[in-house]
Design an enzyme around this catalytic site. Structure first.
Site, PDB file in Angstrom:
ATOM      1  N   SER A 261      75.974 -26.708 127.527  1.00 39.93           N
ATOM      2  CA  SER A 261      76.319 -26.263 126.175  1.00 39.93           C
ATOM      3  C   SER A 261      75.113 -25.608 125.504  1.00 39.93           C
ATOM      4  O   SER A 261      73.989 -25.678 126.008  1.00 39.93           O
ATOM      5  CB  SER A 261      76.767 -27.462 125.335  1.00 39.93           C
ATOM      6  OG  SER A 261      75.640 -28.257 125.040  1.00 39.93           O
ATOM      7  N   LYS A 262      75.386 -25.018 124.366  1.00 34.05           N
ATOM      8  CA  LYS A 262      74.343 -24.381 123.570  1.00 34.05           C
ATOM      9  C   LYS A 262      73.256 -25.412 123.210  1.00 34.05           C
ATOM     10  O   LYS A 262      72.077 -25.121 123.222  1.00 34.05           O
ATOM     11  CB  LYS A 262      75.026 -23.849 122.305  1.00 34.05           C
ATOM     12  CG  LYS A 262      74.198 -22.931 121.474  1.00 34.05           C
ATOM     13  CD  LYS A 262      75.072 -22.341 120.390  1.00 34.05           C
ATOM     14  CE  LYS A 262      74.234 -21.844 119.250  1.00 34.05           C
ATOM     15  NZ  LYS A 262      75.021 -21.333 118.142  1.00 34.05           N
ATOM     16  N   ARG A 263      73.728 -26.615 122.901  1.00 31.45           N
ATOM     17  CA  ARG A 263      72.819 -27.690 122.518  1.00 31.45           C
ATOM     18  C   ARG A 263      71.834 -28.049 123.636  1.00 31.45           C
ATOM     19  O   ARG A 263      70.685 -28.390 123.387  1.00 31.45           O
ATOM     20  CB  ARG A 263      73.655 -28.927 122.177  1.00 31.45           C
ATOM     21  CG  ARG A 263      73.130 -29.737 121.035  1.00 31.45           C
ATOM     22  CD  ARG A 263      74.121 -30.850 120.725  1.00 31.45           C
ATOM     23  NE  ARG A 263      73.583 -32.153 121.092  1.00 31.45           N
ATOM     24  CZ  ARG A 263      72.630 -32.770 120.435  1.00 31.45           C
ATOM     25  NH1 ARG A 263      72.089 -32.214 119.371  1.00 31.45           N
ATOM     26  NH2 ARG A 263      72.186 -33.952 120.811  1.00 31.45           N
ATOM     27  N   ASP A 264      72.315 -27.965 124.892  1.00 33.22           N
ATOM     28  CA  ASP A 264      71.435 -28.282 126.025  1.00 33.22           C
ATOM     29  C   ASP A 264      70.228 -27.364 126.039  1.00 33.22           C
ATOM     30  O   ASP A 264      69.121 -27.779 126.372  1.00 33.22           O
ATOM     31  CB  ASP A 264      72.184 -28.140 127.357  1.00 33.22           C
ATOM     32  CG  ASP A 264      73.281 -29.166 127.498  1.00 33.22           C
ATOM     33  OD1 ASP A 264      73.036 -30.332 127.137  1.00 33.22           O
ATOM     34  OD2 ASP A 264      74.385 -28.810 127.950  1.00 33.22           O
ATOM     35  N   GLY A 265      70.462 -26.103 125.661  1.00 33.04           N
ATOM     36  CA  GLY A 265      69.368 -25.149 125.619  1.00 33.04           C
ATOM     37  C   GLY A 265      68.336 -25.541 124.577  1.00 33.04           C
ATOM     38  O   GLY A 265      67.137 -25.496 124.829  1.00 33.04           O
TER      39      GLY A 265
END
Ligand code: GLU
Length: 501
Positions: A261-265
């Site tokens: 997900s975007k959050r992982d980045g």
């Protein structure tokens, strides 16, 4: 029949790196088969439309060199390639299904739909949905008389068009990645095909376009696999042959558990978008592979191997080689772990392949002069992952060291060094400025030290410390050349004073 594939993103935000991989696999497959690659913008969901997202998609594909044969910008025989410009087509095809009794008008209000859902839930019905059974209790063109329906439409009552999904039918198809998929139609609800605002839903527009645009292979993310049986039903309803399907494995979090997900980045300090993106709604900036310093060819190579197995040990593939080797039957079923370290490794490999002139050009603004840029490239090329590190990793080649690593001072700045430093300065002083290059410095320095019975190996780290403030780094002799004689002598002088006092 010649191969025709499409990449069909919805412009609802920046294209995720997983979307880029989908585009790449479509492209590789098309090129490997001598087929065509289409870009179709699926913008029927007006509420989720994000201005700029479409341009972002075009820019990202361009940066990576994924060429489009037919699409909104290049045009083509099936133009327009933007769904919002094809509304009349979908309307016509929805009407065709109505005329043939394969779809129907539904006039239920949101409240009525809600009541139905609650009743079904209260009755503990397995699959509470608008379907072959429940439609008979609702307000639609199956339960209402033709006159009532005509009246409601004439009165402008909001309505949708739903697909009449058969109660008992088996849908089976062979996915080129997942193998056989078998689903019973009773698990599929009467999906809306045309919304009350007159726009088609994704399902209708997608199927109509894939058919009209003569798509032979639908290659898309696994998140669309649950929609595929419905799509098959739609093809059947129209009496069309469906294309082949290949659903690509998910991109997984670096730890391998769950979807990337975007959050992982953000958490893992790496980009999950091809290009940097500023959200027009809140100004938030998301990092991009490009701006982080990844080369397009390294990014492509990394993505190509994220879910596809070339069947050899080889890891470095040019785009041409990828096209030659790519095949759908080597796409993995299981998800692909997003390993940014691997992406960095690829970048390092490709950076080394770049010519020195090319890299010198890239670091020229920081380096200040073409000569220094060339020297820095020679010094750093094999040591860095990103071109920007050619300068950023060696700040001491731009500014005198502000401090000296205390650990190295404590362990290396001994009496022997104290004695040797002025001697080193003296030796270097003797080299004419015009001969102050790494080879000359090395030869003269080591020969002189040996002649004096000084073991160079014992004092070199301290010498490096005096010049850079640090205990390790790139080739010292080359750095001396880059700094120049005057600067080197000044730094030795300063180090002696600062460290020894
Ligand atoms: N518009 C869909 C998306 O955003 C396309 C899915 C498909 O390829 O069928 O991913």
């Amino acid at each position: 029949m010649s191969v025709r594939v499409r990449f069909a993103p919805s412009p609802t935000g920046p294209l995720h790196i997983g979307g880029v991989r989908t585009a790449l696999y479509n492209y590789l497959f098309a090129r490997s088969k001598g087929g065509k690659m289409l870009l179709r913008i699926e913008d029927t969901d007006q509420a989720r439309y994000v201005p700029g997202a479409e341009q972002y998609i075009q820019d990202a594909l361009k940066w990576l060199g994924i060429e489009i044969d037919e699409g909104p910008v290049v045009g083509g025989p099936h133009a327009p390639y933007k769904q919002s410009e094809r509304k009349a087509i979908y309307k016509e095809y929805a009407q065709k299904l109505i005329d043939e009794g394969k779809a129907y008008f539904a006039f239920d209000t949101p409240e009525e739909l809600d009541t139905m859902r609650k009743e079904l839930e209260a009755a503990k019905v397995d699959n509470p949905s608008y379907n072959a059974v429940t439609r008979m209790q609702m307000k639609n063109s199956i339960t209402l008389s033709a006159d009532e329906v005509a009246q409601k439409i004439a009165n402008g009552e909001p309505h949708v068009i739903r697909l009449k999904v058969p109660l008992k039918d088996e849908i089976r198809f062979k996915d080129l990645v997942r193998d056989w998929v078998v689903v019973h139609s009773s698990t599929i609800d009467d999906k809306v095909l045309m919304k009350a605002d007159g726009m088609p839903t994704y399902h209708l527009a997608n199927i109509v376009d894939d058919h009209l645009m003569e798509i032979t292979h639908v290659i898309r993310g696994e998140e669309w696999l649950p929609s595929a049986p419905l799509h098959i039903l739609l093809y059947r309803a129209f009496g069309w042959q469906h294309p082949e399907f290949a659903h690509l494995p998910l991109l997984l979090k670096p730890e391998g558990n769950g979807k990337l997900s975007k959050r992982d980045g953000v958490l893992g300090d790496f980009p999950v978008f091809p290009l940097q993106y500023t959200d027009p709604a809140n100004g938030e900036v998301a990092r991009g592979f490009k701006e982080d310093g990844f080369l397009p060819e390294a990014t492509l190579n990394f993505l190509a191997l994220l879910g596809w197995n070339p069947g050899t040990e080889q890891e470095i593939f040019s785009l041409e080689q990828l096209i030659d080797t790519f095949s759908l039957d080597r796409i993995n079923k299981s998800g692909a772990r997003f390993d940014i370290q691997k992406a960095k490794w690829f970048n390092q490999q490709y950076l080394r392949e770049r010519s020195n002139e090319d890299l010198a050009g890239a670091v020229l603004p920081e380096a200040g002069s073409p000569e220094k840029a060339a020297q820095l490239v020679k010094l750093m090329k094999d040591r860095v992952t990103f071109a920007s590190e050619i300068t950023s990793e060696v700040p001491y080649l731009f500014k005198k060291p502000k401090s000296y690593d205390p650990e190295i001072v404590a362990s290396k700045w001994n009496d022997q060094v104290k004695e040797a430093m002025p001697i080193i300065a003296n030796i270097l002083e003797g080299i004419p400025s015009e001969d102050f290059n790494s080879t000359q410095i090395h030869d003269v320095l080591f020969q002189s030290l040996t002649d004096m019975g000084i073991k160079a190996g014992k004092i070199m780290q301290a010498f490096r410390l005096a010049i850079t403030g640090e205990g390790k780094g790139p080739d010292l002799m080359l750095m001396l050349e880059i700094l120049g004689k005057k600067e080197v002598l000044e730094r030795i002088e300063t180090a002696i004073q600062v460290i020894q006092n």
